[in-house]
Design an enzyme around this catalytic site. Structure first.
Site, PDB file in Angstrom:
ATOM      1  N   LYS A  57      79.692  24.851 -47.667  1.00 23.77           N
ATOM      2  CA  LYS A  57      79.495  23.475 -47.178  1.00 23.77           C
ATOM      3  C   LYS A  57      78.095  23.004 -47.548  1.00 23.77           C
ATOM      4  O   LYS A  57      77.131  23.778 -47.467  1.00 23.77           O
ATOM      5  CB  LYS A  57      79.695  23.468 -45.662  1.00 23.77           C
ATOM      6  CG  LYS A  57      79.678  22.098 -45.004  1.00 23.77           C
ATOM      7  CD  LYS A  57      79.935  22.229 -43.498  1.00 23.77           C
ATOM      8  CE  LYS A  57      79.972  20.893 -42.783  1.00 23.77           C
ATOM      9  NZ  LYS A  57      80.258  21.044 -41.348  1.00 23.77           N
ATOM     10  N   SER A 132      83.897  18.027 -39.764  1.00 25.49           N
ATOM     11  CA  SER A 132      83.115  17.596 -40.908  1.00 25.49           C
ATOM     12  C   SER A 132      83.262  18.509 -42.135  1.00 25.49           C
ATOM     13  O   SER A 132      82.967  18.074 -43.256  1.00 25.49           O
ATOM     14  CB  SER A 132      81.643  17.488 -40.533  1.00 25.49           C
ATOM     15  OG  SER A 132      81.136  18.734 -40.117  1.00 25.49           O
ATOM     16  N   SER A 156      83.986  21.415 -36.267  1.00 24.71           N
ATOM     17  CA  SER A 156      84.008  21.088 -37.699  1.00 24.71           C
ATOM     18  C   SER A 156      84.500  22.178 -38.636  1.00 24.71           C
ATOM     19  O   SER A 156      84.712  21.903 -39.816  1.00 24.71           O
ATOM     20  CB  SER A 156      82.626  20.635 -38.147  1.00 24.71           C
ATOM     21  OG  SER A 156      82.441  19.307 -37.771  1.00 24.71           O
TER      22      SER A 156
HETATM   23  N1  GLN Z   1      83.509  15.813 -34.783  1.00 24.84           N
HETATM   24  C1  GLN Z   1      82.361  16.326 -34.124  1.00 24.84           C
HETATM   25  C2  GLN Z   1      81.192  15.401 -34.313  1.00 24.84           C
HETATM   26  O1  GLN Z   1      81.352  14.420 -34.941  1.00 24.84           O
HETATM   27  C3  GLN Z   1      82.077  17.724 -34.568  1.00 24.84           C
HETATM   28  C4  GLN Z   1      81.164  17.822 -35.713  1.00 24.84           C
HETATM   29  C5  GLN Z   1      80.812  19.239 -36.073  1.00 24.84           C
HETATM   30  O2  GLN Z   1      81.346  20.203 -35.536  1.00 24.84           O
HETATM   31  N2  GLN Z   1      79.849  19.369 -36.962  1.00 24.84           N
HETATM   32  O3  GLN Z   1      80.128  15.634 -33.838  1.00 24.84           O
END
Ligand code: GLN
Length: 467
Positions: A57, A132, A156
C-alpha cells in the site's frame, strides 16, 4: 495459472514470477487501476520466498520508490528508507512489484478519495474495491500479485478484502511495527496482510510480526501463526453481538451469508450464542472523534517546509495555507478541521476526553465477552461493494465501518474471510479474537475457509477480470 497462485503455490514453482506479475499488471491494470507506481527493475533478493511478487500500500515507505499516500502532498516523495515490514519482506526474498492505490492518507472506504484515481472491483469494474487499501485488495483478487500489505485504522484491510473476496487480517495492536507506515491515527493504525488464503496471511505474519526498536509500541511476544492453523473449531464458543441484527442498513443477502456461516460453525462443532454489547453502537461516533484528532496532529508536519509539496507565497502563513489547501483533498481537510476542533481547549473534555472514556468502556465490554468466548463473529461490512460514485455524503461512508472499528478501538486482532456472495459480489465474515490470540483467529478463519460451501476446487473463488 499465475493469477490464482498463493504464496504456498509459488514455493513449488520455478517460473519467473516477477515477470508473470508485471505482465499481468500490464495486461489488466489500465482497467482495474490497483497501482500508483509499478516497479519494473528488480534486484535478486535471496530468501525462502525468493522472487514472489507482492504489492505494498502506498502509505508504507519503500526505499527509493515513490510513496504518495494517495495525496498530492506527497506526490513526488521518494523515501530514503524502508518501513520495517518492507525490510522484513525483502529479507525473506519477496519482490515488491508496486505501490497500491488508497484513499488519501488512508481516510476513506472506497479509494474514491485518492487524489489520483479510483480502483475498480475485479468482480465488477463499475463497483468500488473498498478502502482504504482498495488497491492492494484489487491487486491480489485480480491476480496481479500473489499477496499484498495494507493498513487498517478502522477497517481498511478487512473491508476491501471483503469487497474483493480475499483474506484481510488486522493483527493485535503492537504485533507489527508501524515504523515507515505514514501515520494516520497512531493509536489505531496497524499493518496487515491481504492474501488469497488464510495460510498465506499466517505466512506473512511470521515474516512481519515482532519487536522493532524503531516502534516503541511493538511487543516482544513471539507468536506461532502456523502450527495450529489446521486445528479446527470443534468445542469453541463464538459470540454474535445482538447489535448486528439491530443494524437497519444490514443487507439482506449479507445477513443470509452470515447465518450460513454460523450454521457452518455449528456443524463443525462450535457453539454460537447471542450476546449484548451495547457500547458497539457508540463505536463509529467514538472513532470519528479519535481518528481525526490524531490525524490533525499527525498531518501538521505537511507544512510545505519540512518535506512534500510546497507552494511558495509571499509570507510564511500564506505559504502554509496555500500548500495545505492545494496539497490536501476535501476529506483530509474535513478531518483536520474536526480533529483541531475536538482537541481545542474549549471542547477537549466534551469531545476528545469523552471519546477516550467511551473507547475504554467498549474495550472493557469486548474483553469481557472474550473472556467467555473464543471469538466474536460479525459480517465484515453491512453491505457488499457499492457502485463507484453512488454514495454521496460522508456520514454514510462513516456508518459502514460499524463492524470493523471496534477491533481498532480496542487493539484486538480481527480477520475478514470470504463467505459467499450478495448481489453477485463477495461477502466477508469477520472474526475478532482476544489480544494476542492472533494464531487462534487465523485458525478459526482457516476452518471457515476450508468448509465454505462457496469454494471452487476447495479454494476461495477468484474473479475473472473482464476488460
Ligand atoms: N473507513 C475508515 C476511515 O475512513 C477506515 C480507514 C482505515 O482503516 N484506514 O477512517
Amino acid at each position: 495459472m499465475f493469477e490464482k497462485m498463493t504464496i504456498e503455490d509459488c514455493l513449488s514453482k520455478e517460473s519467473d514470477l516477477i515477470n508473470l506479475s508485471l505482465e499481468r499488471i500490464e495486461c489488466i491494470d489500465s482497467a482495474v487501476k490497483s497501482f500508483i507506481t509499478v516497479v519494473n527493475k528488480h534486484e535478486e533478493l535471496e530468501g525462502p520466498y525468493k522472487g514472489i511478487p507482492i504489492a505494498v500500500k502506498d502509505n508504507i515507505t519503500t526505499k527509493n520508490i515513490r510513496t504518495t499516500c494517495g495525496s498530492k502532498m506527497l506526490e513526488n516523495y521518494i523515501p530514503p528508507y524502508d518501513a520495517t515490514c518492507v525490510k522484513r519482506l525483502k529479507n525473506y526474498g519477496f519482490a515488491i512489484v508496486g505501490k497500491t492505490n488508497l484513499d488519501e492518507f488512508a481516510m476513506g472506504s472506497s479509494t474514491e478519495r485518492s487524489a489520483f484515481f479510483v480502483t475498480r472491483n475485479p468482480w465488477d469494474l463499475d463497483y468500488v474495491a473498498g478502502g482504504s487499501s482498495g488497491g492492494s485488495a484489487a491487486a491480489v483478487a485480480s491476480g496481479e500479485v500473489v499477496a499484498a500489505l495494507g493498513s487498517d485504522t478502522g477497517g481498511s484491510v478487512r473491508q476491501p478484502a471483503a469487497f474483493c473476496g480475499i483474506v484481510g487480517f488486522k493483527p493485535t495492536y503492537g504485533l507489527v511495527s508501524r515504523y515507515g507506515l505514514v501515520a494516520f491515527a497512531s493509536s489505531l493504525d496497524q499493518i496487515g496482510p491481504m492474501t488469497k488464503s488464510v495460510r498465506d496471511a499466517a505466512l506473512i505474519m511470521e515474516v512481519i510480526a515482532g519487536k522493532d526498536p524503531m516502534d516503541s509500541t511493538t511487543v516482544s511476544k513471539k507468536l506461532d501463526f502456523l502450527t495450529h492453523i489446521e486445528d479446527g473449531i470443534s468445542g469453541m464458543k463464538f459470540a454474535v453481538p445482538e447489535e448486528v441484527y439491530k443494524y437497519e442498513q444490514l443487507d439482506r443477502e449479507v445477513s443470509d451469508r452470515f447465518e450460513e456461516a454460523l450454521k457452518t460453525a455449528e456443524k463443525l462443532g462450535a457453539k454460537v450464542s447471542r450476546v449484548k454489547i451495547p457500547t458497539i453502537k457508540y463505536a463509529v461516533a467514538t472513532y470519528y472523534i479519535i481518528a481525526p484528532a490524531e490525524a490533525s496532529s499527525n498531518l501538521a508536519r505537511y507544512d510545505g517546509v519540512k518535506y512534500g509539496l510546497r507552494i511558495e507565497e509571499p509570507g510564511l502563513m500564506d505559504t502554509y495555507m496555500k500548500t495545505r489547501n492545494v496539497g490536501f483533498g476535501e476529506e483530509v481537510r474535513r478531518r483536520i478541521f474536526l480533529g483541531t476542533f475536538t482537541l481545542s481547549a474549549a471542547y477537549y473534555e466534551a469531545y476528545f476526553g469523552k471519546a477516550q472514556k467511551v473507547r475504554k468502556l467498549l474495550s472493557d465490554d469486548l474483553n469481557r465477552v472474550l473472556a467467555d468466548f473464543d471469538a466474536i463473529l460479525t459480517p465484515t461490512s453491512p453491505s457488499p461493494a457499492f457502485k463507484i460514485g453512488s454514495v454521496a455524503d460522508p456520514l454514510t461512508y462513516y456508518l459502514m465501518d460499524i463492524f470493523t472499528i471496534p477491533a481498532n478501538l480496542s487493539g484486538l486482532p480481527a480477520i475478514s474471510v470470504p463467505f459467499g456472495f450478495a448481489k453477485n459480489l463477495p461477502v466477508g465474515l469477520q472474526i475478532m479474537g482476544r489480544r494476542f490470540d492472533d494464531p487462534k483467529v487465523l485458525a478459526i478463519a482457516r476452518a471457515f475457509e476450508k468448509y465454505s460451501p462457496y469454494n471452487i476446487n476447495g479454494r476461495i473463488p477468484l474473479p475473472v477480470v473482464r476488460i
